[in-house]
Design a protein around this motif. Structure first.
Motif, short mmCIF file in Angstrom:
data_model
loop_
_atom_site.label_atom_id
_atom_site.label_comp_id
_atom_site.label_asym_id
_atom_site.label_seq_id
_atom_site.Cartn_x
_atom_site.Cartn_y
_atom_site.Cartn_z
N ASP A 21 1.27 -1.56 -0.05
CA ASP A 21 -0.09 -0.05 -0.22
C ASP A 21 1.07 1.20 -0.22
O ASP A 21 1.62 1.07 1.48
CB ASP A 21 -1.02 0.08 0.99
CG ASP A 21 -1.28 0.99 1.44
OD1 ASP A 21 -1.80 2.34 0.38
OD2 ASP A 21 -2.52 1.36 2.55
N SER A 22 1.22 1.86 -1.12
CA SER A 22 1.82 3.02 -1.39
C SER A 22 0.29 4.65 -0.92
O SER A 22 1.99 5.48 -0.41
CB SER A 22 2.55 3.22 -2.83
OG SER A 22 1.13 4.00 -3.19
N ASP A 23 -0.33 4.73 -0.36
CA ASP A 23 -0.71 5.70 -0.42
C ASP A 23 -1.89 5.52 1.71
O ASP A 23 -2.36 6.53 1.62
CB ASP A 23 -2.12 6.00 -1.54
CG ASP A 23 -3.01 5.45 -1.15
OD1 ASP A 23 -3.84 3.86 -0.75
OD2 ASP A 23 -3.82 5.13 -2.28
N GLY A 24 -1.59 5.26 1.89
CA GLY A 24 -2.13 4.47 3.23
C GLY A 24 -3.39 4.60 3.76
O GLY A 24 -3.73 5.02 4.89
N GLY A 26 -4.14 2.01 4.01
CA GLY A 26 -4.73 0.08 4.32
C GLY A 26 -4.80 -0.96 2.90
O GLY A 26 -5.02 -1.94 3.24
N VAL A 27 -5.09 -0.57 1.17
CA VAL A 27 -5.42 -1.80 1.01
C VAL A 27 -3.68 -1.27 -0.23
O VAL A 27 -3.93 0.48 -0.85
CB VAL A 27 -6.70 -0.87 0.24
CG1 VAL A 27 -6.76 -2.47 -1.05
CG2 VAL A 27 -7.89 -1.10 0.51
N ASN A 403 5.72 -0.94 10.99
CA ASN A 403 3.64 -0.58 11.20
C ASN A 403 3.15 -1.58 9.75
O ASN A 403 3.63 -1.81 8.91
CB ASN A 403 3.13 0.91 11.10
CG ASN A 403 1.76 0.70 10.93
OD1 ASN A 403 1.34 0.60 11.94
ND2 ASN A 403 1.12 0.33 9.47
N MET A 404 2.62 -2.13 10.18
CA MET A 404 1.58 -3.50 9.49
C MET A 404 2.39 -4.43 9.14
O MET A 404 2.63 -4.61 7.43
CB MET A 404 0.78 -2.85 8.63
CG MET A 404 -0.20 -2.20 9.59
SD MET A 404 -1.41 -3.56 9.98
CE MET A 404 -2.34 -5.15 8.79
N GLN A 409 1.43 2.03 6.13
CA GLN A 409 1.79 3.18 7.03
C GLN A 409 -0.10 2.98 7.80
O GLN A 409 0.27 3.91 9.07
CB GLN A 409 1.28 4.42 6.84
CG GLN A 409 3.27 4.44 5.86
CD GLN A 409 4.23 3.67 7.09
OE1 GLN A 409 4.43 4.51 8.08
NE2 GLN A 409 5.11 3.35 6.44
N ALA A 410 -0.77 2.55 7.32
CA ALA A 410 -2.81 2.94 8.21
C ALA A 410 -2.64 1.91 9.62
O ALA A 410 -1.60 0.94 9.59
CB ALA A 410 -3.78 2.55 6.67
#
Length: 525
Positions: A21-24, A26-27, A403-404, A409-410
């Motif tokens: 996921d590049s834009d945060g 969560g997908v 993170n995750m 980053q979400a």
């Protein structure tokens, strides 16, 4: 351009929602996939297969397409798709994209028009049929995801066919106008530089024109878990007209030097695989669920599969994991690292094209996803006895302590991260001798170094259970492949040669091959 690269290739499946996921949000998305293409190239893979990223209401997470030539905003833009193709080619990777032509979303403009009346320009673009005199559906066909395969539409006052979800109406691929439209879709993506297509449930493209009932399976000892498993699927799939459309598609592919791999879902999967690849007007290759649903690996399983390809003109493909099945380390290896390596080596030793699913190279076990976090409609419908496809679709772990695990980053993702996957993250295994990641790199490099493994004949050899013995031969190059699929050490006579690659405790001695439990040995002879 040619498709010669396909023979013996290793193709890596990216499931975009869960890769990076590049834009945060969560997908996972296309830009995230671009960021991690170096990882795929470093494995030594020849190509990527990208699962659907097209415009979709996501009832079946992209396998319900509402615009075949559009990129869903969740994944990015058409420019991002172009950038991914460009970057993959820079890294020496071919790009194969999914095409879901058996059915579309009910939100597709084609279906919106088709359902309006019985005489509009797209009235016959989907499979419509009148009710029986008593108002019941046209026949007894059952949907793969549960329930009958027909749904009533009050506007047309007819039933429409859907082999999967109600929201996935079946396209009428018998219709030449539908074929023309699908071939235009193919040209759209070929013009953008893709190297081929993976055709979702390709043998579902056409149906019996007479809409005859499927006969029941009379040998059932107890009720199966799904209604469609009560029937022999003689009329709702694998019809001869499908091959006529494939011939048209092959003509378009040949214009661009592109390829197609078909997914086969059938009662006789290997037979249909062979039929769909038998000739220059058929698919370049096909795979089925034969090994994807195998619950235990035995020598007879492999020998039977290979025997059905003897003398075939076509070229097979094989995979142990994908987004639809339980991950192979859990299904075939009881999550044991040694057995997982053995299964990977076996896949890469078979005659055919090998498909790896994201995370296979890390030895990821099938993830545990609690009921309240399930997203897959199939898993929810058949819970708790369903396949549990969400367990194969959880986030890819890139960095153990991030993170995750570096997926997003979400604070959370569309599916939960399995805590066990952190310890198997890419940064934990990268450069570490003996790790599954490094083993996979070495095994792929070994396959690429040996022409007999890539393209040679498969010659089964006699060996007592649980030893699987076969030879791969191309010209003067011969590779003896020995697999001990059991836990106890065994010895086997072996011709003189040089040990080239091994898995576990296996070595070539003057007295023959010594194979520890769950080990393998490759000997150049």
């Amino acid at each position: 351009m040619t498709t010669d690269w396909l023979r013996g290739a290793v193709i890596y499946q990216i499931y975009p929602r869960s890769f990076r996921d590049s834009d945060g949000d969560g997908v996972g998305d296309l830009r995230g996939a671009i960021e991690k293409l170096d990882h795929v190239a470093a494995l030594g893979c020849d190509a990527i297969w990208l699962s659907p990223f097209f415009t979709s209401p996501m009832k079946d997470y992209g396998y319900d397409v509402s615009d075949y030539c559009g990129v869903d905003p969740l994944f990015g833009s058409l420019a991002d798709a172009d950038a991914l193709i460009k970057r993959a080619h820079e890294l020496g990777l071919k790009v194969i994209i999914d095409q879901v032509w058996s059915h579309s979303s009910d939100q597709h403009a084609w279906f919106a028009e088709s359902r309006q009346s019985r005489d509009n320009p797209k009235a016959d673009w989907y499979v419509w049929a009148d009710a029986k005199p008593d108002g019941s559906p046209p026949n007894n066909w059952q949907a793969m995801f549960g329930g009958g395969a027909w749904t009533w539409d009050s506007r047309r006052r007819q039933y429409y066919l859907h082999n999967f979800l109600v929201e996935q109406p079946d396209l009428n691929v018998r219709n030449p106008a539908v074929q023309d439209a699908l071939l235009d879709v193919a040209r759209f993506w070929l013009e953008r530089g893709v190297d081929g297509f993976r055709l979702d449930v390709v043998n579902f493209f056409t149906h019996d024109a007479q809409l005859r009932d499927n006969p029941p399976i009379t040998s059932l000892r107890r009720a199966p878990p799904r209604p469609h498993q009560f029937q022999r699927h003689l009329y709702d799939r694998t019809q001869p007209e499908t091959l006529e459309f494939i011939a048209r598609l092959r003509g378009v592919l040949d214009e661009y030097g592109a390829m197609a791999v078909g997914e086969i879902e059938d009662e006789e999967p290997l037979k249909v695989q062979r039929e769909y690849t038998d000739g220059d007007d058929r698919l370049h290759t096909a795979y089925s669920f034969f090994l994807l649903r195998t619950r235990a690996m035995a020598p007879a399983v492999i020998k039977d599969a290979m025997a059905q390809w003897e003398g075939a003109r076509g070229w097979p493909s094989w995979s142990l994991s994908n987004h639809d099945v339980t991950r192979f380390p859990t299904r075939l290896a009881d999550d044991d690292p040694q057995r997982t390596k053995l299964m990977m080596a076996l896949l890469l030793a078979l005659r055919g094209t090998a498909f790896l699913y994201q995370g296979d190279e890390l030895g990821l076990p099938h993830a545990d996803v609690p009921f309240e976090r399930l997203r897959d409609p199939e898993a929810i419908a058949f819970w708790p006895s369903g396949i549990g496809r969400d367990g194969a679709r959880t986030p890819m772990p890139w960095a153990r302590d991030a993170n995750m695990a570096g997926f997003t980053q979400a604070p959370d993702a569309w599916l939960p991260l399995d805590p066990r996957h952190r310890a198997l993250a890419v940064d934990v295994q990268d450069g570490i001798g003996g790790s599954m990641l490094e083993f996979t790199r070495d095994a792929i490099a070994f396959r690429k170094s040996c022409a007999a493994l890539r393209e040679g004949e498969f010659i089964a050899l006699d060996a007592p259970e649980p030893v699987l013995a076969f030879e791969r031969r191309l010209g003067d190059e011969r590779m003896l492949c020995l697999f001990n699929l059991g836990p106890e050490p065994v010895r086997r006579p072996a011709a003189e040669g040089v040990a080239r690659f091994s898995v576990g405790d296996a070595e070539l001695r003057t007295s023959g091959a010594a194979l520890g439990g769950f080990s393998a040995l490759f000997v150049a002879i």
